[in-house]
Design a protein around this motif. Structure first.
Motif, PDB file in Angstrom:
ATOM      1  N   ASN A   1       0.856  -1.188   0.000  1.00 33.37           N
ATOM      2  CA  ASN A   1       0.000   0.000   0.000  1.00 33.37           C
ATOM      3  C   ASN A   1       0.894   1.240   0.000  1.00 33.37           C
ATOM      4  OD1 ASN A   1      -1.967   1.926   0.332  1.00 33.37           O
ATOM      5  ND2 ASN A   1      -2.646   1.217   2.341  1.00 33.37           N
ATOM      6  N   LYS A   2       1.132   1.808  -1.174  1.00 35.17           N
ATOM      7  CA  LYS A   2       2.132   2.870  -1.322  1.00 35.17           C
ATOM      8  C   LYS A   2       1.606   4.281  -1.041  1.00 35.17           C
ATOM      9  CE  LYS A   2       5.357   0.039  -2.917  1.00 35.17           C
ATOM     10  NZ  LYS A   2       6.614  -0.235  -2.190  1.00 35.17           N
ATOM     11  N   SER A   3       0.298   4.440  -0.839  1.00 35.21           N
ATOM     12  CA  SER A   3      -0.209   5.805  -0.650  1.00 35.21           C
ATOM     13  C   SER A   3      -1.274   5.876   0.445  1.00 35.21           C
ATOM     14  CB  SER A   3      -0.781   6.344  -1.962  1.00 35.21           C
ATOM     15  OG  SER A   3      -1.814   5.490  -2.445  1.00 35.21           O
ATOM     16  N   PRO A   4      -0.993   5.358   1.632  1.00 34.33           N
ATOM     17  CA  PRO A   4      -1.985   5.412   2.711  1.00 34.33           C
ATOM     18  C   PRO A   4      -2.056   6.794   3.346  1.00 34.33           C
ATOM     19  CG  PRO A   4       0.042   4.492   3.550  1.00 34.33           C
ATOM     20  CD  PRO A   4       0.254   4.699   2.068  1.00 34.33           C
ATOM     21  N   THR A   5      -3.213   7.107   3.881  1.00 36.35           N
ATOM     22  CA  THR A   5      -3.343   8.250   4.779  1.00 36.35           C
ATOM     23  C   THR A   5      -3.231   7.714   6.198  1.00 36.35           C
ATOM     24  OG1 THR A   5      -4.667   9.685   3.352  1.00 36.35           O
ATOM     25  CG2 THR A   5      -4.963   9.947   5.718  1.00 36.35           C
ATOM     26  N   ILE A   6      -2.159   8.105   6.894  1.00 38.67           N
ATOM     27  CA  ILE A   6      -1.909   7.643   8.256  1.00 38.67           C
ATOM     28  C   ILE A   6      -2.208   8.803   9.204  1.00 38.67           C
ATOM     29  CG2 ILE A   6      -0.256   6.612   9.850  1.00 38.67           C
ATOM     30  CD1 ILE A   6       1.423   5.853   7.327  1.00 38.67           C
ATOM     31  N   ILE A   7      -3.252   8.649   9.999  1.00 40.99           N
ATOM     32  CA  ILE A   7      -3.629   9.687  10.951  1.00 40.99           C
ATOM     33  C   ILE A   7      -3.188   9.238  12.340  1.00 40.99           C
ATOM     34  CG2 ILE A   7      -5.533  11.003  11.958  1.00 40.99           C
ATOM     35  CD1 ILE A   7      -5.244  11.626   9.040  1.00 40.99           C
ATOM     36  N   SER A   8      -2.339  10.029  12.986  1.00 42.85           N
ATOM     37  CA  SER A   8      -1.852   9.662  14.320  1.00 42.85           C
ATOM     38  C   SER A   8      -1.953  10.851  15.267  1.00 42.85           C
ATOM     39  CB  SER A   8      -0.402   9.173  14.241  1.00 42.85           C
ATOM     40  OG  SER A   8       0.463  10.238  13.895  1.00 42.85           O
ATOM     41  N   ASN A   9      -1.876  10.569  16.561  1.00 44.87           N
ATOM     42  CA  ASN A   9      -2.007  11.628  17.565  1.00 44.87           C
ATOM     43  C   ASN A   9      -0.682  12.301  17.909  1.00 44.87           C
ATOM     44  OD1 ASN A   9      -1.253   9.132  18.832  1.00 44.87           O
ATOM     45  ND2 ASN A   9      -1.720  10.022  20.824  1.00 44.87           N
ATOM     46  N   ASN A  10       0.403  11.787  17.352  1.00 44.66           N
ATOM     47  CA  ASN A  10       1.709  12.415  17.571  1.00 44.66           C
ATOM     48  C   ASN A  10       2.586  12.174  16.342  1.00 44.66           C
ATOM     49  OD1 ASN A  10       2.540   9.731  17.872  1.00 44.66           O
ATOM     50  ND2 ASN A  10       2.600   9.850  20.113  1.00 44.66           N
ATOM     51  N   CYS A  11       3.889  12.162  16.497  1.00 40.85           N
ATOM     52  CA  CYS A  11       4.792  12.108  15.343  1.00 40.85           C
ATOM     53  C   CYS A  11       4.928  10.720  14.719  1.00 40.85           C
ATOM     54  CB  CYS A  11       6.175  12.620  15.746  1.00 40.85           C
ATOM     55  SG  CYS A  11       6.200  14.362  16.226  1.00 40.85           S
TER      56      CYS A  11
ATOM     57  N   LYS B   1       0.497  11.884   3.057  1.00 37.99           N
ATOM     58  CA  LYS B   1      -0.909  12.061   2.690  1.00 37.99           C
ATOM     59  C   LYS B   1      -1.754  12.222   3.947  1.00 37.99           C
ATOM     60  CE  LYS B   1      -2.740  10.322  -0.893  1.00 37.99           C
ATOM     61  NZ  LYS B   1      -3.357   9.421  -1.883  1.00 37.99           N
ATOM     62  N   SER B   2      -1.168  12.884   4.917  1.00 35.29           N
ATOM     63  CA  SER B   2      -1.825  13.123   6.201  1.00 35.29           C
ATOM     64  C   SER B   2      -1.353  14.460   6.749  1.00 35.29           C
ATOM     65  CB  SER B   2      -1.467  12.010   7.182  1.00 35.29           C
ATOM     66  OG  SER B   2      -1.802  12.376   8.503  1.00 35.29           O
ATOM     67  N   PRO B   3      -2.234  15.208   7.401  1.00 31.51           N
ATOM     68  CA  PRO B   3      -1.804  16.461   8.025  1.00 31.51           C
ATOM     69  C   PRO B   3      -1.159  16.265   9.379  1.00 31.51           C
ATOM     70  CG  PRO B   3      -4.155  16.169   8.344  1.00 31.51           C
ATOM     71  CD  PRO B   3      -3.694  15.013   7.487  1.00 31.51           C
ATOM     72  N   THR B   4      -1.223  15.040   9.938  1.00 32.40           N
ATOM     73  CA  THR B   4      -0.738  14.833  11.307  1.00 32.40           C
ATOM     74  C   THR B   4       0.757  14.515  11.307  1.00 32.40           C
ATOM     75  OG1 THR B   4      -1.410  12.490  11.302  1.00 32.40           O
ATOM     76  CG2 THR B   4      -3.009  14.095  12.106  1.00 32.40           C
ATOM     77  N   ILE B   5       1.540  15.498  10.886  1.00 37.02           N
ATOM     78  CA  ILE B   5       2.988  15.374  10.780  1.00 37.02           C
ATOM     79  C   ILE B   5       3.647  16.403  11.699  1.00 37.02           C
ATOM     80  CG2 ILE B   5       4.971  15.415   9.222  1.00 37.02           C
ATOM     81  CD1 ILE B   5       2.927  13.234   8.520  1.00 37.02           C
TER      82      ILE B   5
ATOM     83  N   ILE C   1       7.130   9.625  11.169  1.00 31.87           N
ATOM     84  CA  ILE C   1       8.220   8.648  11.168  1.00 31.87           C
ATOM     85  C   ILE C   1       7.915   7.504  10.210  1.00 31.87           C
ATOM     86  CG2 ILE C   1       9.356   6.884  12.581  1.00 31.87           C
ATOM     87  CD1 ILE C   1      10.467   9.676  13.028  1.00 31.87           C
ATOM     88  N   MET C   2       6.679   7.050  10.178  1.00 32.49           N
ATOM     89  CA  MET C   2       6.307   5.971   9.259  1.00 32.49           C
ATOM     90  C   MET C   2       6.497   6.407   7.808  1.00 32.49           C
ATOM     91  SD  MET C   2       2.921   4.301  10.991  1.00 32.49           S
ATOM     92  CE  MET C   2       3.010   3.406  12.540  1.00 32.49           C
ATOM     93  N   TYR C   3       6.010   7.592   7.472  1.00 28.34           N
ATOM     94  CA  TYR C   3       6.185   8.091   6.105  1.00 28.34           C
ATOM     95  C   TYR C   3       7.665   8.219   5.753  1.00 28.34           C
ATOM     96  CZ  TYR C   3       1.232   9.301   5.379  1.00 28.34           C
ATOM     97  OH  TYR C   3      -0.133   9.251   5.197  1.00 28.34           O
ATOM     98  N   TYR C   4       8.447   8.707   6.699  1.00 33.90           N
ATOM     99  CA  TYR C   4       9.878   8.883   6.461  1.00 33.90           C
ATOM    100  C   TYR C   4      10.563   7.539   6.225  1.00 33.90           C
ATOM    101  CZ  TYR C   4      14.807   9.740   7.450  1.00 33.90           C
ATOM    102  OH  TYR C   4      16.172   9.766   7.387  1.00 33.90           O
ATOM    103  N   ASP C   5      10.322   6.591   7.128  1.00 34.51           N
ATOM    104  CA  ASP C   5      10.998   5.297   7.015  1.00 34.51           C
ATOM    105  C   ASP C   5      10.535   4.515   5.789  1.00 34.51           C
ATOM    106  OD1 ASP C   5      12.557   5.764   9.194  1.00 34.51           O
ATOM    107  OD2 ASP C   5      11.482   4.435  10.566  1.00 34.51           O
ATOM    108  N   LEU C   6       9.289   4.712   5.376  1.00 36.97           N
ATOM    109  CA  LEU C   6       8.763   4.009   4.207  1.00 36.97           C
ATOM    110  C   LEU C   6       9.046   4.760   2.900  1.00 36.97           C
ATOM    111  CD1 LEU C   6       5.347   2.851   5.700  1.00 36.97           C
ATOM    112  CD2 LEU C   6       7.369   1.426   5.259  1.00 36.97           C
ATOM    113  N   ASN C   7       9.521   6.007   3.029  1.00 40.90           N
ATOM    114  CA  ASN C   7       9.883   6.826   1.862  1.00 40.90           C
ATOM    115  C   ASN C   7       8.695   6.996   0.913  1.00 40.90           C
ATOM    116  OD1 ASN C   7      11.642   8.392   0.299  1.00 40.90           O
ATOM    117  ND2 ASN C   7      12.224   6.645  -0.987  1.00 40.90           N
ATOM    118  N   ILE C   8       7.542   7.353   1.481  1.00 36.74           N
ATOM    119  CA  ILE C   8       6.355   7.614   0.676  1.00 36.74           C
ATOM    120  C   ILE C   8       5.830   9.016   0.992  1.00 36.74           C
ATOM    121  CG2 ILE C   8       5.667   5.208   0.351  1.00 36.74           C
ATOM    122  CD1 ILE C   8       3.762   5.500   2.695  1.00 36.74           C
ATOM    123  N   ARG C   9       4.977   9.530   0.118  1.00 37.68           N
ATOM    124  CA  ARG C   9       4.482  10.893   0.231  1.00 37.68           C
ATOM    125  C   ARG C   9       3.568  11.058   1.438  1.00 37.68           C
ATOM    126  NH1 ARG C   9       0.448  14.170  -3.905  1.00 37.68           N
ATOM    127  NH2 ARG C   9       1.332  16.245  -3.569  1.00 37.68           N
TER     128      ARG C   9
END
Length: 213
Positions: A22-32, A46-50, A36-44
């Motif tokens: 799944n190369k383009s998920p929207t990951i919504i989290s309550n903190n960072c 697609k969430s404002p919770t950064i 970190i997931m987007y960074y480690d997976l090297n994908i764009r």
């Protein structure tokens, strides 16, 4: 030594990237966590919770009405006792306060928030909440009742009554805020977050049955 450590951590990231379907998920989290997931997976992103965080109560309110808050204007809240920007979303469901700890100004935080909010894919959304070490039981229950298909709350031990929970072993007497994103030790290629196999979660929507410690 530093070069070898950098190399081993890059190898660990590449392993995750190769497993990711799944190369383009929207990951919504309550903190960072999401960042970190987007960074480690090297994908764009697609969430404002950064690079930000919510209180548990505000996060539950935000994700309970995600589309409504995504259409709400982010306004600045001035607090002379806090050194980073704070933004507030207002609508009929109440206020949601967002702490932009890693932004130099509210204007930059707002621009990034609005840009990334427009990228949300409501059909490919994954909710991940770090419950911390002393999360109130009512928050756990409210999270479990959310209607999202793909959701998980990372908790302190087994919680049989919370179906969407995943136990993390590092919530212990040596716990500190932000530990989940730290590496397990100076020489480790893995973060504490890696106890949760989030690549499996993003690929399948299923909470893993065991740790990848």
């Amino acid at each position: 030594m530093a070069i070898r450590l950098h190399w081993s951590r890059n190898i660990e990231r590449r392993k995750k990237q190769e497993r990711l379907i799944n190369k383009s998920p929207t990951i919504i989290s309550n903190n960072c966590i999401a960042g970190i997931m987007y960074y480690d997976l090297n994908i764009r992103y697609k969430s404002p919770t950064i690079n930000l965080c919510f209180s548990p109560e505000d996060f539950i309110r935000y994700i309970s009405h995600l589309a409504d808050y995504s259409n709400s204007e982010l306004v600045e809240e001035m607090d002379p006792t806090i050194s980073y920007p704070i933004g507030v979303l207002h609508n009929r469901f109440g206020e949601v306060r967002i702490h932009f700890m890693h932004y130099k100004s509210f204007q930059v935080a707002k621009e990034k928030w609005e840009e990334r909010t427009r990228r949300i894919d409501y059909d490919n959304t994954y909710i991940i909440m770090d419950a911390g070490i002393d999360c109130p039981s009512e928050i756990l229950e409210q999270f479990d009742q959310l209607t999202y298909s793909n959701k998980v709350i990372l908790t302190n031990g087994m919680l049989d009554k919370v179906r969407s929970s995943f136990p993390m072993t590092f919530y212990d007497e040596k716990y500190f805020y932000g530990k989940i994103l730290s590496y397990k030790n100076w020489f480790s290629a893995k973060r504490y977050l890696d106890e949760f196999d989030y690549v499996h979660f993003l690929n399948s929507g299923e909470i893993p049955n065991n740790c990848r410690c």
